[in-house]
Scaffold this motif. Structure first.
Motif, PDB file in Angstrom:
ATOM      1  N   LYS A 176       0.860  -1.180   0.000  1.00 48.11           N
ATOM      2  CA  LYS A 176       0.000   0.000   0.000  1.00 48.11           C
ATOM      3  C   LYS A 176       0.899   1.234   0.000  1.00 48.11           C
ATOM      4  O   LYS A 176       1.921   1.258   0.683  1.00 48.11           O
ATOM      5  CB  LYS A 176      -0.906   0.016   1.237  1.00 48.11           C
ATOM      6  CG  LYS A 176      -2.184  -0.762   1.015  1.00 48.11           C
ATOM      7  CD  LYS A 176      -3.092  -0.600   2.214  1.00 48.11           C
ATOM      8  CE  LYS A 176      -3.788  -1.927   2.505  1.00 48.11           C
ATOM      9  NZ  LYS A 176      -3.902  -2.199   3.927  1.00 48.11           N
ATOM     10  N   THR A 177       0.506   2.243  -0.755  1.00 44.73           N
ATOM     11  CA  THR A 177       1.331   3.437  -0.787  1.00 44.73           C
ATOM     12  C   THR A 177       0.503   4.666  -0.449  1.00 44.73           C
ATOM     13  O   THR A 177      -0.717   4.684  -0.636  1.00 44.73           O
ATOM     14  CB  THR A 177       1.941   3.666  -2.190  1.00 44.73           C
ATOM     15  OG1 THR A 177       0.892   3.979  -3.092  1.00 44.73           O
ATOM     16  CG2 THR A 177       2.679   2.446  -2.669  1.00 44.73           C
ATOM     17  N   LYS A 178       1.170   5.668   0.074  1.00 48.28           N
ATOM     18  CA  LYS A 178       0.498   6.921   0.345  1.00 48.28           C
ATOM     19  C   LYS A 178       1.452   8.071   0.055  1.00 48.28           C
ATOM     20  O   LYS A 178       2.635   7.989   0.369  1.00 48.28           O
ATOM     21  CB  LYS A 178       0.034   6.963   1.812  1.00 48.28           C
ATOM     22  CG  LYS A 178      -1.056   7.969   2.019  1.00 48.28           C
ATOM     23  CD  LYS A 178      -1.718   7.801   3.358  1.00 48.28           C
ATOM     24  CE  LYS A 178      -2.781   8.883   3.512  1.00 48.28           C
ATOM     25  NZ  LYS A 178      -3.237   9.019   4.872  1.00 48.28           N
ATOM     26  N   SER A 179       0.906   9.098  -0.554  1.00 44.49           N
ATOM     27  CA  SER A 179       1.734  10.207  -0.988  1.00 44.49           C
ATOM     28  C   SER A 179       1.465  11.458  -0.151  1.00 44.49           C
ATOM     29  O   SER A 179       0.328  11.736   0.173  1.00 44.49           O
ATOM     30  CB  SER A 179       1.387  10.493  -2.455  1.00 44.49           C
ATOM     31  OG  SER A 179       2.518  10.905  -3.120  1.00 44.49           O
ATOM     32  N   TYR A 180       2.501  12.174   0.216  1.00 44.28           N
ATOM     33  CA  TYR A 180       2.356  13.425   0.962  1.00 44.28           C
ATOM     34  C   TYR A 180       3.106  14.545   0.259  1.00 44.28           C
ATOM     35  O   TYR A 180       4.193  14.321  -0.262  1.00 44.28           O
ATOM     36  CB  TYR A 180       2.948  13.300   2.370  1.00 44.28           C
ATOM     37  CG  TYR A 180       2.252  12.303   3.258  1.00 44.28           C
ATOM     38  CD1 TYR A 180       1.245  12.705   4.117  1.00 44.28           C
ATOM     39  CD2 TYR A 180       2.629  10.956   3.227  1.00 44.28           C
ATOM     40  CE1 TYR A 180       0.616  11.777   4.951  1.00 44.28           C
ATOM     41  CE2 TYR A 180       2.005  10.027   4.044  1.00 44.28           C
ATOM     42  CZ  TYR A 180       0.998  10.446   4.905  1.00 44.28           C
ATOM     43  OH  TYR A 180       0.378   9.540   5.722  1.00 44.28           O
ATOM     44  N   ASN A 181       2.545  15.745   0.256  1.00 45.63           N
ATOM     45  CA  ASN A 181       3.331  16.908  -0.118  1.00 45.63           C
ATOM     46  C   ASN A 181       4.110  17.301   1.126  1.00 45.63           C
ATOM     47  O   ASN A 181       3.515  17.539   2.176  1.00 45.63           O
ATOM     48  CB  ASN A 181       2.442  18.066  -0.559  1.00 45.63           C
ATOM     49  CG  ASN A 181       1.909  17.828  -1.959  1.00 45.63           C
ATOM     50  OD1 ASN A 181       2.632  17.324  -2.820  1.00 45.63           O
ATOM     51  ND2 ASN A 181       0.648  18.155  -2.175  1.00 45.63           N
TER      52      ASN A 181
END
Lengths: 201, 377
Positions: A176-181
Motif C-alpha cells: 500500500k502506498t500513500k503520498s504526501y506533499n
C-alpha cells in the motif's frame, strides 16, 4: 520481487520526461532501463560492482564503475536534473556528505530508504533482543552492508539539519502506498516499511 | 629490420596529395598499409577502426606475415568475438611514422629517392589520425560505428573524438591517457637514448650505411616491456627461477628466467621493428596532450559531443593507471557526454588489455551491440 517493482515504479513516477538522470548504486540498471523506456530520460549510472556495470553496459545503458562514497566529485554542480539514490544511503560510509552531494549534483534528488522504525522491526528487537533480520533487511548484524540504517524520522531530521527541503514523500507498507506533499504524518514512521523522498536544496 | 612498401600481404592506399602536419611541414605522398576484416554493409554504417599501440601493426586479427604469429588482438576481433567480424567491417592501419608499410622514416623520400631516416618530419598523434581520415575518405565511409584502441591506440581514439566528432558514433579508449606524464616520457627517453647510444645507429643513417642498431633497439624494447607488465605478473611468471641451471653463475649471463625472457623479447623485436620508427612514434606519444593541442580544458574539448564513450582501465596497469583514465571519464561526465567506464580487476599490468579478461569482453560486446542497435546497423 513484486514489492521491488512498486518501489521502482513510484520512483519513475517522480522523474520528469526527457531529463538527465543519475542513478547512484544503479545495480544491473533495472531502474535506469525503465526510466529510459517510460520517461525517455538520458540516464547515467554509478555502480560499485564491475559485473553489474557490465550488465548495464550490455543492455545499452551508460554506467560508470565507482564508489558513491568516493566518486561523486566526478559530477559538477547541478549537472543532472535528477539524482536517484534508491535503497543505497544506508550502505554508504558518510550518508550526511552524500545527501549534500546529491543536491549539489542534481536540481532535485530522490532518496528511498528502508524504515528501521517500522513496527515489525521495533517489535522484533523488543521481543527477541537481537538485531532484526527481515525480508528487506536480510543480513545478520555482522555481515550486513547496511551500516547506517535510519528511521523516517531520522531522515527528516537530517534533512532539516542540512537545510534540505522535502518536497514530497511516498510511504510504502505491504504494497500500500500513500503520498504526501512535504513530510508524512507522524504515524508513518511506525507503519511504513519504506519511504521515498523527493528533496531539493 | 625494414620492410619495403607494398611487399607485405595487406591492402595499401596511396595518395599524392600533401598531408599537412602539426609541425607545419607536410608529407607529399602518403601511403597507408592496412588490413580489413568482415564486409562493409550497403549503407557503410558498420565500419570500425581499431588503432594499434606503439609496437603494433595492421595485422590485427590475421596471421602476421613477419612473425608468423596470430594477429595481436586475435582474441578480441573475429567471427563471433566481441568485435564481431560477422557484423562489423573492421579496419586496422599501420600508423603514420610506422615501419610496417605506411609512410614513415624507412620510406623512400620522393625528393631524394633515399630512405627518409631522420629527415622524416616529427609527427604527432593527430597526424596519425589525419592519415586514417584520408583512408576512410578513400573507402567512402562517412561515419564510423566506432573507433577503438588501447594505449597509444587509445590516444588516437581520443584525438579522433576530439577533432572529428562527426565521423564516429562511438569511441572506446582503453588503458590510455589524455596526456603523457613525466613518468611516461621518462621511460620513452630511456629507450631512445639506448637506440641513439648504439654506434650502429650512425646518427639515424644506418639504412644507407648498411648497419643496424639492434643492440640499442632491443634494450629499448626490454625497458618498455617491463612497463607493460606488473610486479605480480613477473613474480607469477618468473619469480626468482633460474634459466636452465641449478645454481647462480657468479657472472653476468642470463641466470634468471626474467633476464632470458627480456633478452628474447628484445632480440625478436628488432626483426620486426625499425629503430628510427621507434624514435618517431615514442616522440609522438610524448607530445600527446589533448588540452594543449586543442587549447582548452579536457571538458571543453569534448563538451556536448554526441559520441558515446566506453572507457576501460585495468587495476594492475601502472603505465596508464585507472586514475589517468578516470580523469577522462571525469571530464566527459562534466561535459554532459554519454560515457561508460569499466575498471577491470587484473594483476597483469598494462598488457592486460591484450590478454584474456572475460569481464572486459562482456563490456565490449554489450557496448558495441547497444551502439549498433541505436544507429540501426
Amino acid at each position: 520481487m513484486s514489492n521491488k517493482r512498486i518501489d521502482l515504479e513510484l520512483i519513475t513516477s517522480l522523474v520528469d520526461r526527457e531529463t538527465r538522470v543519475l542513478d547512484i548504486g544503479c545495480g544491473n540498471g533495472e531502474l535506469l532501463d525503465s526510466l529510459k523506456r517510460k520517461r525517455k530520460v538520458i540516464g547515467q549510472g554509478l555502480e560499485l560492482k564491475q559485473e553489474r556495470v557490465n550488465q548495464c553496459v550490455a543492455r545499452g545503458l551508460s554506467a560508470i564503475q565507482g564508489d558513491a562514497d568516493k566518486d561523486l566529485g566526478l559530477y559538477p554542480n547541478q549537472s543532472f536534473d535528477c539524482v536517484i539514490l534508491s535503497q543505497t544511503i544506508q550502505a554508504t560510509g558518510q550518508p550526511k556528505l552524500i545527501l549534500t552531494e546529491l543536491i549539489r549534483i542534481g536540481k532535485k534528488a530522490i532518496v528511498s530508504i528502508p524504515n528501521f522504525g517500522y513496527w515489525k522491526i521495533r517489535l522484533s528487537l523488543a521481543i527477541n533482543g537481537k538485531m532484526p533480520v527481515t525480508k528487506k533487511l536480510a543480513h545478520n548484524w555482522h555481515d550486513t552492508p547496511n551500516i547506517h540504517l535510519c528511521t523516517i524520522l531520522d531522515f527528516i531530521n537530517l534533512c532539516k539539519e542540512l537545510n534540505i527541503k522535502i518536497e514530497k514523500t511516498i510511504i510504502l507498507s505491504s504494497n500500500k502506498t500513500k503520498s504526501y506533499n512535504g513530510i508524512p504524518n507522524k504515524f508513518s514512521n511506525l507503519f511504513s516499511e519504506e519511504a521515498i523522498f523527493l528533496i531539493k536544496s | 629490420m625494414t620492410f619495403e612498401q607494398n611487399t607485405l600481404p595487406c591492402s595499401y592506399f596511396t595518395e599524392k596529395k600533401p598531408l599537412l602536419l602539426e609541425n607545419g611541414t607536410s608529407i607529399d605522398e602518403l601511403t597507408v598499409a592496412y588490413e580489413s576484416y568482415g564486409k562493409l554493409n550497403k549503407n557503410k554504417s558498420n565500419a570500425i577502426i581499431v588503432c594499434h599501440a606503439l609496437s603494433g601493426d595492421q595485422f590485427l586479427a590475421s596471421k602476421n606475415p613477419i612473425t608468423n604469429k596470430d594477429g595481436w588482438w586475435d582474441r578480441m576481433v573475429g567471427p563471433g568475438k566481441p568485435i564481431d567480424t560477422e557484423r562489423y567491417f573492421v579496419i586496422c592501419a599501420n600508423v603514420l611514422g610506422g615501419c610496417i608499410g605506411s609512410t614513415g622514416p624507412t620510406s623512400i623520400d620522393p625528393k631524394t629517392n633515399e630512405a627518409y631516416g631522420l629527415s622524416f618530419p616529427v609527427i604527432t598523434i593527430s597526424d596519425m589520425v589525419n592519415a586514417q581520415i584520408r583512408l576512410i575518405n578513400h573507402l567512402g565511409i562517412e561515419k564510423l560505428l566506432s573507433v577503438i584502441g588501447g594505449s597509444m591506440g587509445g590516444m588516437q581514439v581520443l584525438e579522433w573524438a576530439a577533432s572529428y566528432p562527426d565521423r564516429l558514433h562511438s569511441a572506446i579508449p582503453i588503458a590510455t591517457s589524455s596526456r603523457h606524464t613525466a613518468q611516461n616520457i621518462a621511460f620513452h627517453e630511456l629507450g631512445r637514448q639506448a637506440i641513439m647510444a648504439d654506434p650502429d645507429w650512425n646518427n639515424g643513417n644506418y639504412i644507407k650505411l648498411g648497419t643496424s642498431p639492434t643492440k640499442g633497439l632491443s634494450i629499448a624494447r626490454m625497458t618498455a616491456h617491463v612497463t607493460y607488465l606488473s610486479e605480480a605478473s613477473l613474480t607469477k611468471k618468473f619469480g626468482r627461477r633460474l634459466q636452465d641451471k641449478k645454481e647462480i653463475s657468479f657472472g653476468f649471463d642470463a641466470d634468471f628466467q626474467i633476464e632470458s625472457y627480456l633478452r628474447h623479447q628484445g632480440l625478436t623485436f628488432v626483426d620486426r621493428f625499425d629503430a628510427n620508427s621507434y624514435l618517431y612514434i615514442t616522440r609522438a606519444m610524448d607530445y600527446f596532450d589533448l588540452e594543449k593541442t586543442h587549447g582548452k580544458s579536457l571538458t571543453e574539448v569534448f563538451e556536448k559531443t554526441k559520441t558515446r564513450f566506453l572507457i576501460a582501465s585495468f587495476t594492475g596497469d601502472w603505465l596508464y593507471p585507472p586514475s589517468e583514465n578516470l580523469m577522462i571519464v571525469r571530464a566527459l561526465s562534466a561535459g554532459g557526454v554519454d560515457v561508460s567506464f569499466v575498471n577491470i580487476e587484473s594483476d597483469k599490468g598494462h598488457d592486460a588489455f591484450l590478454l584474456d579478461e572475460p569481464e572486459f569482453d562482456v563490456a565490449m560486446t554489450g557496448f558495441l551491440d547497444a551502439v549498433s542497435k541505436e544507429i540501426k546497423v
